[in-house]
Design a protein around this motif. Structure first.
Motif, PDB file in Angstrom:
ATOM      1  N   VAL A 181       7.014  -3.811   3.094  1.00 20.91           N
ATOM      2  CA  VAL A 181       7.182  -3.417   4.493  1.00 20.91           C
ATOM      3  C   VAL A 181       7.136  -4.681   5.357  1.00 20.91           C
ATOM      4  N   PHE A 182       7.770  -4.588   6.512  1.00 20.84           N
ATOM      5  CA  PHE A 182       7.844  -5.723   7.421  1.00 20.84           C
ATOM      6  C   PHE A 182       6.795  -5.595   8.515  1.00 20.84           C
ATOM      7  N   VAL A 183       6.187  -6.744   8.879  1.00 18.95           N
ATOM      8  CA  VAL A 183       5.211  -6.783   9.968  1.00 18.95           C
ATOM      9  C   VAL A 183       5.411  -8.079  10.745  1.00 18.95           C
ATOM     10  N   PRO A 184       5.417  -7.996  12.081  1.00 18.58           N
ATOM     11  CA  PRO A 184       5.557  -9.216  12.890  1.00 18.58           C
ATOM     12  C   PRO A 184       4.347 -10.133  12.732  1.00 18.58           C
ATOM     13  N   LEU A 185       4.595 -11.425  12.865  1.00 15.19           N
ATOM     14  CA  LEU A 185       3.523 -12.403  12.741  1.00 15.19           C
ATOM     15  C   LEU A 185       3.005 -12.899  14.088  1.00 15.19           C
ATOM     16  N   ALA A 186       3.637 -12.488  15.181  1.00  5.95           N
ATOM     17  CA  ALA A 186       3.141 -12.903  16.498  1.00  5.95           C
ATOM     18  C   ALA A 186       1.706 -12.412  16.649  1.00  5.95           C
ATOM     19  N   GLU A 187       0.832 -13.284  17.043  1.00  3.88           N
ATOM     20  CA  GLU A 187      -0.586 -12.995  17.257  1.00  3.88           C
ATOM     21  C   GLU A 187      -1.364 -12.719  15.963  1.00  3.88           C
ATOM     22  N   ALA A 188      -0.760 -12.977  14.808  1.00  6.35           N
ATOM     23  CA  ALA A 188      -1.491 -12.851  13.551  1.00  6.35           C
ATOM     24  C   ALA A 188      -2.456 -14.025  13.430  1.00  6.35           C
ATOM     25  N   THR A 189      -3.552 -13.811  12.746  1.00 12.33           N
ATOM     26  CA  THR A 189      -4.536 -14.861  12.524  1.00 12.33           C
ATOM     27  C   THR A 189      -4.896 -14.908  11.045  1.00 12.33           C
ATOM     28  N   VAL A 190      -5.352 -16.064  10.600  1.00  5.80           N
ATOM     29  CA  VAL A 190      -5.766 -16.196   9.216  1.00  5.80           C
ATOM     30  C   VAL A 190      -7.273 -16.347   9.153  1.00  5.80           C
ATOM     31  N   GLY A 191      -7.836 -15.830   8.101  1.00  4.21           N
ATOM     32  CA  GLY A 191      -9.262 -15.940   7.842  1.00  4.21           C
ATOM     33  C   GLY A 191      -9.445 -16.293   6.386  1.00  4.21           C
ATOM     34  N   PRO A 192     -10.661 -16.355   5.923  1.00  7.39           N
ATOM     35  CA  PRO A 192     -10.888 -16.706   4.517  1.00  7.39           C
ATOM     36  C   PRO A 192     -10.356 -15.625   3.574  1.00  7.39           C
ATOM     37  N   GLY A 193      -9.189 -15.882   3.018  1.00  4.91           N
ATOM     38  CA  GLY A 193      -8.606 -14.959   2.046  1.00  4.91           C
ATOM     39  C   GLY A 193      -7.794 -13.816   2.625  1.00  4.91           C
ATOM     40  N   TYR A 194      -7.512 -13.835   3.926  1.00  7.88           N
ATOM     41  CA  TYR A 194      -6.726 -12.746   4.507  1.00  7.88           C
ATOM     42  C   TYR A 194      -5.881 -13.223   5.678  1.00  7.88           C
ATOM     43  N   LEU A 195      -4.876 -12.423   5.972  1.00  8.37           N
ATOM     44  CA  LEU A 195      -4.042 -12.572   7.158  1.00  8.37           C
ATOM     45  C   LEU A 195      -4.248 -11.309   7.977  1.00  8.37           C
ATOM     46  N   LYS A 196      -4.681 -11.448   9.208  1.00  7.02           N
ATOM     47  CA  LYS A 196      -4.935 -10.280  10.061  1.00  7.02           C
ATOM     48  C   LYS A 196      -3.807 -10.148  11.068  1.00  7.02           C
ATOM     49  N   VAL A 197      -3.212  -8.939  11.123  1.00 10.45           N
ATOM     50  CA  VAL A 197      -2.131  -8.652  12.063  1.00 10.45           C
ATOM     51  C   VAL A 197      -2.638  -7.683  13.124  1.00 10.45           C
ATOM     52  N   PRO A 198      -2.099  -7.764  14.341  1.00 13.02           N
ATOM     53  CA  PRO A 198      -2.599  -6.921  15.429  1.00 13.02           C
ATOM     54  C   PRO A 198      -1.952  -5.534  15.477  1.00 13.02           C
ATOM     55  N   TYR A 199      -1.792  -4.921  14.323  1.00 16.65           N
ATOM     56  CA  TYR A 199      -1.179  -3.598  14.231  1.00 16.65           C
ATOM     57  C   TYR A 199      -2.027  -2.732  13.312  1.00 16.65           C
ATOM     58  N   SER A 200      -1.958  -1.426  13.512  1.00 14.84           N
ATOM     59  CA  SER A 200      -2.714  -0.519  12.648  1.00 14.84           C
ATOM     60  C   SER A 200      -2.088  -0.459  11.258  1.00 14.84           C
ATOM     61  N   ARG A 201      -2.919  -0.146  10.300  1.00 13.08           N
ATOM     62  CA  ARG A 201      -2.453  -0.013   8.923  1.00 13.08           C
ATOM     63  C   ARG A 201      -1.340   1.036   8.827  1.00 13.08           C
ATOM     64  N   GLN A 202      -1.508   2.155   9.517  1.00 15.91           N
ATOM     65  CA  GLN A 202      -0.506   3.210   9.433  1.00 15.91           C
ATOM     66  C   GLN A 202       0.828   2.784  10.035  1.00 15.91           C
ATOM     67  N   LEU A 203       0.799   2.073  11.157  1.00 15.99           N
ATOM     68  CA  LEU A 203       2.040   1.607  11.769  1.00 15.99           C
ATOM     69  C   LEU A 203       2.785   0.682  10.819  1.00 15.99           C
ATOM     70  N   VAL A 204       2.067  -0.218  10.174  1.00 19.64           N
ATOM     71  CA  VAL A 204       2.698  -1.145   9.239  1.00 19.64           C
ATOM     72  C   VAL A 204       3.246  -0.399   8.035  1.00 19.64           C
ATOM     73  N   LYS A 205       2.477   0.514   7.482  1.00 20.46           N
ATOM     74  CA  LYS A 205       2.940   1.251   6.300  1.00 20.46           C
ATOM     75  C   LYS A 205       4.151   2.131   6.601  1.00 20.46           C
ATOM     76  N   ASP A 206       4.319   2.531   7.850  1.00 20.37           N
ATOM     77  CA  ASP A 206       5.471   3.340   8.251  1.00 20.37           C
ATOM     78  C   ASP A 206       6.681   2.493   8.641  1.00 20.37           C
ATOM     79  N   ALA A 207       6.551   1.184   8.567  1.00 21.90           N
ATOM     80  CA  ALA A 207       7.621   0.268   8.985  1.00 21.90           C
ATOM     81  C   ALA A 207       8.804   0.313   8.020  1.00 21.90           C
ATOM     82  N   PRO A 208       9.959  -0.156   8.481  1.00 20.75           N
ATOM     83  CA  PRO A 208      11.098  -0.274   7.562  1.00 20.75           C
ATOM     84  C   PRO A 208      10.697  -1.095   6.339  1.00 20.75           C
ATOM     85  N   TRP A 209      11.274  -0.747   5.204  1.00 17.54           N
ATOM     86  CA  TRP A 209      10.883  -1.383   3.954  1.00 17.54           C
ATOM     87  C   TRP A 209      12.085  -1.640   3.066  1.00 17.54           C
ATOM     88  N   ILE A 210      11.843  -2.479   2.070  1.00 16.85           N
ATOM     89  CA  ILE A 210      12.829  -2.759   1.033  1.00 16.85           C
ATOM     90  C   ILE A 210      12.115  -2.656  -0.311  1.00 16.85           C
TER      91      ILE A 210
END
Length: 118
Positions: free
Chosen positions: A54-83
């Protein structure tokens, strides 16, 4: 924001939502062809027998120890267009990715694609 070279190091790390709930794992980075800056990421989600990207925008994303945090809900991302995990994003599907996140879409000046996988 972060540099493309830095984010490549995060491949296969967790992608989490604004509440730090795991969405999936980082697969690829897509850059905006007009700016050559990271624009979207693909995230591997789904069950082992039915994985997809699934696709998620990287604007305003932040990195932490071992993760990338995006400013969107899990459900919104999982419902995004996919390949499919071995698929590519067709040019005609690019506008739908932007629309899903209510982002403006405009093809390049010469009609070229906006997203390129890096």
């Amino acid at each position: 924001m972060f540099e493309v070279e830095d984010i490549r190091e995060w491949r296969d790390h967790d992608v989490v939502d604004e509440g730090r709930h795991k969405i999936g794992t980082l697969e690829s980075i897509y850059v905006d062809t007009a700016t050559d800056q990271p624009s979207f990421a693909t995230v591997t989600v789904g069950l082992p027998t039915r994985r997809r990207l699934v696709f998620v925008p990287l604007a305003e994303a932040t990195v932490g120890p071992g993760y990338l945090k995006v400013p969107y809900s899990r459900q919104l991302v999982k419902d995004a267009p996919w390949i499919d995990t071995d698929g590519v994003l067709p040019a005609e599907d690019e506008p739908a990715v932007f629309k899903h996140y209510e982002l403006p879409y405009q093809a390049g000046a010469g009609g070229e694609r906006r997203l390129a996988r890096r």
